[in-house]
Design a protein around this motif. Structure first.
Motif, PDB file in Angstrom:
ATOM      1  N   LEU A  42       0.837  -1.199   0.000  1.00 22.81           N
ATOM      2  CA  LEU A  42       0.000   0.000   0.000  1.00 22.81           C
ATOM      3  C   LEU A  42       0.873   1.250   0.000  1.00 22.81           C
ATOM      4  O   LEU A  42       0.617   2.205  -0.738  1.00 22.81           O
ATOM      5  CB  LEU A  42      -0.935   0.008   1.211  1.00 22.81           C
ATOM      6  CG  LEU A  42      -1.775   1.267   1.401  1.00 22.81           C
ATOM      7  CD1 LEU A  42      -2.714   1.465   0.222  1.00 22.81           C
ATOM      8  CD2 LEU A  42      -2.549   1.190   2.700  1.00 22.81           C
ATOM      9  N   ARG A 110      -8.791   5.363  -2.827  1.00 19.76           N
ATOM     10  CA  ARG A 110      -9.136   4.145  -3.571  1.00 19.76           C
ATOM     11  C   ARG A 110      -8.128   3.040  -3.282  1.00 19.76           C
ATOM     12  O   ARG A 110      -8.506   1.876  -3.114  1.00 19.76           O
ATOM     13  CB  ARG A 110      -9.190   4.432  -5.072  1.00 19.76           C
ATOM     14  CG  ARG A 110     -10.509   4.979  -5.535  1.00 19.76           C
ATOM     15  CD  ARG A 110     -10.623   4.949  -7.055  1.00 19.76           C
ATOM     16  NE  ARG A 110      -9.537   5.645  -7.730  1.00 19.76           N
ATOM     17  CZ  ARG A 110      -9.562   6.938  -8.044  1.00 19.76           C
ATOM     18  NH1 ARG A 110     -10.609   7.679  -7.740  1.00 19.76           N
ATOM     19  NH2 ARG A 110      -8.536   7.482  -8.667  1.00 19.76           N
ATOM     20  N   LEU A 111      -6.847   3.397  -3.215  1.00 24.52           N
ATOM     21  CA  LEU A 111      -5.821   2.402  -2.896  1.00 24.52           C
ATOM     22  C   LEU A 111      -6.025   1.830  -1.496  1.00 24.52           C
ATOM     23  O   LEU A 111      -5.900   0.628  -1.273  1.00 24.52           O
ATOM     24  CB  LEU A 111      -4.428   3.022  -3.015  1.00 24.52           C
ATOM     25  CG  LEU A 111      -3.957   3.323  -4.431  1.00 24.52           C
ATOM     26  CD1 LEU A 111      -2.686   4.161  -4.396  1.00 24.52           C
ATOM     27  CD2 LEU A 111      -3.737   2.045  -5.206  1.00 24.52           C
ATOM     28  N   GLU A 112      -6.349   2.698  -0.539  1.00 27.48           N
ATOM     29  CA  GLU A 112      -6.598   2.228   0.833  1.00 27.48           C
ATOM     30  C   GLU A 112      -7.823   1.334   0.894  1.00 27.48           C
ATOM     31  O   GLU A 112      -7.816   0.304   1.578  1.00 27.48           O
ATOM     32  CB  GLU A 112      -6.771   3.419   1.767  1.00 27.48           C
ATOM     33  CG  GLU A 112      -5.491   4.133   2.068  1.00 27.48           C
ATOM     34  CD  GLU A 112      -5.699   5.361   2.926  1.00 27.48           C
ATOM     35  OE1 GLU A 112      -6.842   5.618   3.349  1.00 27.48           O
ATOM     36  OE2 GLU A 112      -4.714   6.075   3.170  1.00 27.48           O
ATOM     37  N   ASP A 113      -8.884   1.723   0.198  1.00 26.42           N
ATOM     38  CA  ASP A 113     -10.095   0.898   0.180  1.00 26.42           C
ATOM     39  C   ASP A 113      -9.819  -0.468  -0.423  1.00 26.42           C
ATOM     40  O   ASP A 113     -10.295  -1.482   0.077  1.00 26.42           O
ATOM     41  CB  ASP A 113     -11.217   1.603  -0.591  1.00 26.42           C
ATOM     42  CG  ASP A 113     -11.754   2.825   0.132  1.00 26.42           C
ATOM     43  OD1 ASP A 113     -11.495   2.947   1.355  1.00 26.42           O
ATOM     44  OD2 ASP A 113     -12.408   3.658  -0.519  1.00 26.42           O
ATOM     45  N   ARG A 114      -9.052  -0.492  -1.518  1.00 24.05           N
ATOM     46  CA  ARG A 114      -8.721  -1.763  -2.156  1.00 24.05           C
ATOM     47  C   ARG A 114      -7.904  -2.636  -1.213  1.00 24.05           C
ATOM     48  O   ARG A 114      -8.155  -3.835  -1.081  1.00 24.05           O
ATOM     49  CB  ARG A 114      -7.950  -1.507  -3.439  1.00 24.05           C
ATOM     50  CG  ARG A 114      -7.711  -2.773  -4.239  1.00 24.05           C
ATOM     51  CD  ARG A 114      -6.940  -2.527  -5.520  1.00 24.05           C
ATOM     52  NE  ARG A 114      -7.569  -1.478  -6.318  1.00 24.05           N
ATOM     53  CZ  ARG A 114      -6.901  -0.549  -6.983  1.00 24.05           C
ATOM     54  NH1 ARG A 114      -5.588  -0.531  -6.960  1.00 24.05           N
ATOM     55  NH2 ARG A 114      -7.536   0.363  -7.690  1.00 24.05           N
ATOM     56  N   ALA A 115      -6.929  -2.045  -0.518  1.00 21.48           N
ATOM     57  CA  ALA A 115      -6.103  -2.806   0.426  1.00 21.48           C
ATOM     58  C   ALA A 115      -6.948  -3.327   1.586  1.00 21.48           C
ATOM     59  O   ALA A 115      -6.773  -4.469   2.028  1.00 21.48           O
ATOM     60  CB  ALA A 115      -4.965  -1.940   0.951  1.00 21.48           C
ATOM     61  N   GLU A 116      -7.873  -2.506   2.063  1.00 26.23           N
ATOM     62  CA  GLU A 116      -8.749  -2.930   3.158  1.00 26.23           C
ATOM     63  C   GLU A 116      -9.659  -4.073   2.712  1.00 26.23           C
ATOM     64  O   GLU A 116      -9.885  -5.027   3.456  1.00 26.23           O
ATOM     65  CB  GLU A 116      -9.582  -1.743   3.621  1.00 26.23           C
ATOM     66  CG  GLU A 116     -10.387  -2.018   4.870  1.00 26.23           C
ATOM     67  CD  GLU A 116     -11.126  -0.788   5.329  1.00 26.23           C
ATOM     68  OE1 GLU A 116     -12.305  -0.919   5.689  1.00 26.23           O
ATOM     69  OE2 GLU A 116     -10.526   0.303   5.314  1.00 26.23           O
ATOM     70  N   ARG A 117     -10.178  -3.985   1.493  1.00 27.68           N
ATOM     71  CA  ARG A 117     -11.048  -5.039   0.964  1.00 27.68           C
ATOM     72  C   ARG A 117     -10.274  -6.351   0.841  1.00 27.68           C
ATOM     73  O   ARG A 117     -10.780  -7.417   1.209  1.00 27.68           O
ATOM     74  CB  ARG A 117     -11.583  -4.613  -0.404  1.00 27.68           C
ATOM     75  CG  ARG A 117     -13.009  -4.939  -0.627  1.00 27.68           C
ATOM     76  CD  ARG A 117     -13.608  -4.444  -1.927  1.00 27.68           C
ATOM     77  NE  ARG A 117     -12.706  -3.995  -2.974  1.00 27.68           N
ATOM     78  CZ  ARG A 117     -12.498  -2.720  -3.294  1.00 27.68           C
ATOM     79  NH1 ARG A 117     -13.109  -1.764  -2.635  1.00 27.68           N
ATOM     80  NH2 ARG A 117     -11.683  -2.394  -4.279  1.00 27.68           N
ATOM     81  N   LEU A 118      -9.031  -6.280   0.346  1.00 24.93           N
ATOM     82  CA  LEU A 118      -8.215  -7.489   0.242  1.00 24.93           C
ATOM     83  C   LEU A 118      -7.935  -8.098   1.611  1.00 24.93           C
ATOM     84  O   LEU A 118      -7.986  -9.314   1.784  1.00 24.93           O
ATOM     85  CB  LEU A 118      -6.901  -7.171  -0.476  1.00 24.93           C
ATOM     86  CG  LEU A 118      -7.003  -6.933  -1.974  1.00 24.93           C
ATOM     87  CD1 LEU A 118      -5.669  -6.421  -2.509  1.00 24.93           C
ATOM     88  CD2 LEU A 118      -7.428  -8.180  -2.691  1.00 24.93           C
ATOM     89  N   ASP A 121     -11.062  -9.774   2.850  1.00 22.88           N
ATOM     90  CA  ASP A 121     -11.305 -11.040   2.151  1.00 22.88           C
ATOM     91  C   ASP A 121     -10.384 -12.138   2.658  1.00 22.88           C
ATOM     92  O   ASP A 121     -10.780 -13.296   2.734  1.00 22.88           O
ATOM     93  CB  ASP A 121     -11.113 -10.863   0.639  1.00 22.88           C
ATOM     94  CG  ASP A 121     -12.211 -10.009   0.029  1.00 22.88           C
ATOM     95  OD1 ASP A 121     -13.243  -9.780   0.699  1.00 22.88           O
ATOM     96  OD2 ASP A 121     -12.028  -9.559  -1.125  1.00 22.88           O
TER      97      ASP A 121
END
Length: 149
Positions: A42, A110-118, A121
């Protein structure tokens, strides 16, 4: 005899002294264990976004002022008696800077949201795995307690 000395303190000091030595209640909770590799990924992605933003900012600022230096005829164009070059460098640049800053913040979020989603999961249990773990071994009828006939 000299007059008695009087101690002056602010109201905040009196409140703090009256409170005593109680622990602070507003401390943040201890964070969960961190996936260091995910945090590094991130950080690298956000650093790339920052470098892109600074490059674009430099291109806009230096490109605009450089174009006026290279082409002096652009400095002769006037709008309401004011050189357009001045208007662009003093007035029009601020909405562009605001837009660039907004774009950068959105990209970082957006990068933080994507990292949080990963991360979410990865933490979520697999439904198939849960069914396998929840299965109870039942010996076949007529078998011994350990499942042997």
């Amino acid at each position: 005899m000299s007059p008695r000395r009087e101690k002056l303190t602010s109201p905040q000091t009196r409140i703090a002294l009256a409170r005593g030595n109680r622990p602070v209640q507003h401390l943040l909770p201890v964070p969960e264990p961190v996936d260091t590799e995910a945090a590094r990924r991130l950080f690298r992605a956000q650093r790339r976004t920052a470098v892109r933003t600074v490059s674009l900012l430099s291109a806009v600022l230096f490109g605009l002022s450089g174009s006026f230096a290279l082409f002096p005829a652009l400095g002769q164009v006037r709008l309401a008696g004011v050189p357009v070059s001045w208007l662009l460098l003093t007035v029009a640049i601020y909405p562009a800077l605001f837009g660039l800053a907004l774009w950068h913040v959105r990209a970082a979020e957006r990068l933080e949201d994507r990292a949080e989603r990963l991360a979410r999961d990865r933490r979520a249990p697999d439904p198939e795995q849960g069914r396998e773990q929840g299965r109870v071994h039942r010996p076949e009828p007529g078998a011994g307690p350990d499942g042997t006939p």
